[in-house]
Enzyme design. Sequence first.
Site, mmCIF file in Angstrom:
data_model
loop_
_atom_site.group_PDB
_atom_site.id
_atom_site.type_symbol
_atom_site.label_atom_id
_atom_site.label_comp_id
_atom_site.label_asym_id
_atom_site.label_seq_id
_atom_site.Cartn_x
_atom_site.Cartn_y
_atom_site.Cartn_z
ATOM 1 N N GLU A 111 34.911 8.914 70.855
ATOM 2 C CA GLU A 111 35.647 8.003 71.660
ATOM 3 C C GLU A 111 35.822 6.599 70.881
ATOM 4 O O GLU A 111 35.132 6.227 70.323
ATOM 5 C CB GLU A 111 35.131 7.728 72.884
ATOM 6 C CG GLU A 111 34.906 9.027 74.101
ATOM 7 C CD GLU A 111 34.906 8.699 75.236
ATOM 8 O OE1 GLU A 111 35.489 8.936 76.427
ATOM 9 O OE2 GLU A 111 33.638 8.133 75.804
ATOM 10 N N CYS A 125 36.562 -0.785 69.204
ATOM 11 C CA CYS A 125 35.288 -0.514 68.899
ATOM 12 C C CYS A 125 35.213 1.028 68.256
ATOM 13 O O CYS A 125 35.592 1.944 69.042
ATOM 14 C CB CYS A 125 34.616 -0.299 70.382
ATOM 15 S SG CYS A 125 32.930 -0.111 70.458
ATOM 16 N N CYS A 132 24.474 11.041 69.084
ATOM 17 C CA CYS A 132 23.496 10.105 68.349
ATOM 18 C C CYS A 132 22.058 10.749 68.485
ATOM 19 O O CYS A 132 21.687 11.372 69.464
ATOM 20 C CB CYS A 132 23.377 8.637 69.271
ATOM 21 S SG CYS A 132 22.466 7.489 68.297
ATOM 22 N N CYS A 136 18.171 5.651 73.356
ATOM 23 C CA CYS A 136 18.011 4.856 73.993
ATOM 24 C C CYS A 136 18.068 4.873 75.719
ATOM 25 O O CYS A 136 19.078 5.437 75.925
ATOM 26 C CB CYS A 136 18.793 3.229 73.817
ATOM 27 S SG CYS A 136 18.732 3.219 71.998
ATOM 28 N N CYS A 139 21.527 3.929 77.351
ATOM 29 C CA CYS A 139 22.635 4.456 76.834
ATOM 30 C C CYS A 139 23.191 5.694 77.384
ATOM 31 O O CYS A 139 22.449 6.858 76.966
ATOM 32 C CB CYS A 139 22.506 4.173 75.319
ATOM 33 S SG CYS A 139 24.146 4.558 74.300
ATOM 34 N N CYS A 361 30.658 -0.752 76.733
ATOM 35 C CA CYS A 361 29.465 -0.572 76.011
ATOM 36 C C CYS A 361 28.650 0.405 76.704
ATOM 37 O O CYS A 361 28.122 0.201 77.845
ATOM 38 C CB CYS A 361 28.571 -1.953 75.902
ATOM 39 S SG CYS A 361 29.135 -3.054 74.732
HETATM 40 N N1 SAH Z 1 23.963 2.742 68.014
HETATM 41 C C1 SAH Z 1 24.170 1.311 67.803
HETATM 42 C C2 SAH Z 1 25.649 1.019 68.190
HETATM 43 C C3 SAH Z 1 26.441 1.642 69.347
HETATM 44 S S1 SAH Z 1 25.846 1.011 70.840
HETATM 45 C C4 SAH Z 1 23.368 0.200 68.494
HETATM 46 O O1 SAH Z 1 22.523 1.001 69.184
HETATM 47 O O2 SAH Z 1 23.410 -0.719 68.265
HETATM 48 C C5 SAH Z 1 26.569 -0.371 71.063
HETATM 49 C C6 SAH Z 1 25.883 -1.565 72.103
HETATM 50 O O3 SAH Z 1 26.200 -1.028 73.385
HETATM 51 C C7 SAH Z 1 24.419 -1.634 71.831
HETATM 52 O O4 SAH Z 1 24.003 -3.070 71.786
HETATM 53 C C8 SAH Z 1 23.840 -0.784 72.842
HETATM 54 O O5 SAH Z 1 22.458 -1.191 73.157
HETATM 55 C C9 SAH Z 1 24.784 -1.317 73.876
HETATM 56 N N2 SAH Z 1 24.680 -0.467 75.145
HETATM 57 C C10 SAH Z 1 24.226 0.972 75.229
HETATM 58 N N3 SAH Z 1 24.385 1.230 76.316
HETATM 59 C C11 SAH Z 1 24.822 0.273 77.373
HETATM 60 C C12 SAH Z 1 24.942 0.199 78.630
HETATM 61 N N4 SAH Z 1 24.862 1.103 79.448
HETATM 62 N N5 SAH Z 1 25.436 -1.061 78.996
HETATM 63 C C13 SAH Z 1 25.502 -2.095 78.317
HETATM 64 N N6 SAH Z 1 25.371 -1.876 76.981
HETATM 65 C C14 SAH Z 1 25.027 -0.642 76.577
HETATM 66 FE FE1 SF4 Z 2 22.384 5.544 69.931
HETATM 67 FE FE2 SF4 Z 2 23.132 4.399 72.416
HETATM 68 FE FE3 SF4 Z 2 20.749 3.851 71.125
HETATM 69 FE FE4 SF4 Z 2 23.001 2.951 70.009
HETATM 70 S S1 SF4 Z 2 22.186 2.565 72.069
HETATM 71 S S2 SF4 Z 2 21.137 3.853 68.838
HETATM 72 S S3 SF4 Z 2 24.308 4.691 70.546
HETATM 73 S S4 SF4 Z 2 21.371 5.976 72.032
#
Ligand code: SAH
Ligand code: SF4
Length: 386
Positions: A111, A125, A132, A136, A139, A361
């Site tokens: 996406e 973006c 991934c 996290c 996420c 995000c």
């Molecule tokens: N993997 C990289 C980049 C992609 S995630 C990273 O983790 O930085 C992009 C951003 O979205 C990151 O700061 C991540 O922590 C945030 N993010 C992920 N899930 C989210 C959610 N459910 N609500 C708000 N931000 C989120």
């Molecule tokens: Fe991967 Fe989501 Fe963690 Fe970024 S925030 S490293 S996309 S699992």
Amino acid sequence: MTTLLASRSPPAAAPARLNLAGLTRSELEAALVACGAVEPARARMRAGQLWRWIYHAGARDFAAMTNISKELRAALEATCTLERPEVVDRQVSRDGTRKWLIRVGPGAEVETVFIPDVGRAGALCVSSQVGCTLNCSFCHTGTQPLVRNLTAAEIVAQVLIAKDDLEEWPSDGEERRLSNVVFMGMGEPLYNLDAVAAALDVMSDGEGLCLSRRRITVSTSGVVPELHRLGAETSAMLAVSLHAANDALRDELVPINRRYPLTALMAAVKAYPGLSNARRVTFEYVMLKGVNDSPADARALIRLIQGVPAKVNLIPFNPWPGSPYVCSDWETIERFAGILNRAGYASPIRTPRGRDILAACGQLKSESLKVRASQRPRPPRPHDVA
Ligand code: SAH
Ligand code: SF4
């Protein structure tokens, strides 16, 4: 007889045409020679001409390339293409955010999201991986196992698709809406750094897409050993997904912290090439109700980032189906921002965009599954709701 035989034998498969859209300069030169349309001695010059057509003018066929001879255009047409990957779905949010689901290959979809009125004009973006490897806990992408890395061309193609849709060719137009790129889509960019660096070279080329490196931000969960190379090779702006100011909580939210804990992460951030007051790192901090949003958490965050030229982006948690957290209350987020502000840190609260189309995000996820990995059940999280 000959005719009969010919009609019975299976049709000879046409040789696959080489796709030139998304290639780096050196890949483009090599492709022009490999397809037989250009002799090696002229490859550099021809690649230069094509470069402007592909990345400055946004050409999608060779017929438009008026400064190239008819014969060469015909040879290119026969052996090459400028196709974009297939857009499987396109959604537009009430707030103008656009999201494309892009199929980069069989069973591999990513996406890409365009957010208007962010950065100088608007930010794209982009994704760097299908899925991934990290997970996290807050996420959505993290619930999707890694299918594969994207190639540089597939990363660049996301910009081409957005510009086609925004009708934003040629690239140096005054009224550009796409001014910034953030690697905040699916995937961990520092686990695919070679492709990310090559894509950055293409995006920032002044004779092509013309995106300033200062307006390209790479966000990482904290892959410490790759941080220096990112800065040295790409001069990209750095964003670090911090989300917690102590190891115990960060271990839980951003599990890569168990491998690279906060002291190692902060040392690598302080050593990031080019870091200065004019080029500050962005710390991203997702606001999770009752988890990391107290005044004591804010004060711990200030102590952690003390002395680093930084701003803090407070991201209201974006829920997704089955997500185990709740977003902090608005007053709590404002109180948190106030504490950071008083300590001298700019701490904008990121307005959630495109939530209605799951484009905000951390909401991105495609249905692409790697068969074996998809069998893995997701372990329960401490914050999972029953
Ligand atoms: N993997 C990289 C980049 C992609 S995630 C990273 O983790 O930085 C992009 C951003 O979205 C990151 O700061 C991540 O922590 C945030 N993010 C992920 N899930 C989210 C959610 N459910 N609500 C708000 N931000 C989120
Ligand atoms: Fe991967 Fe989501 Fe963690 Fe970024 S925030 S490293 S996309 S699992």
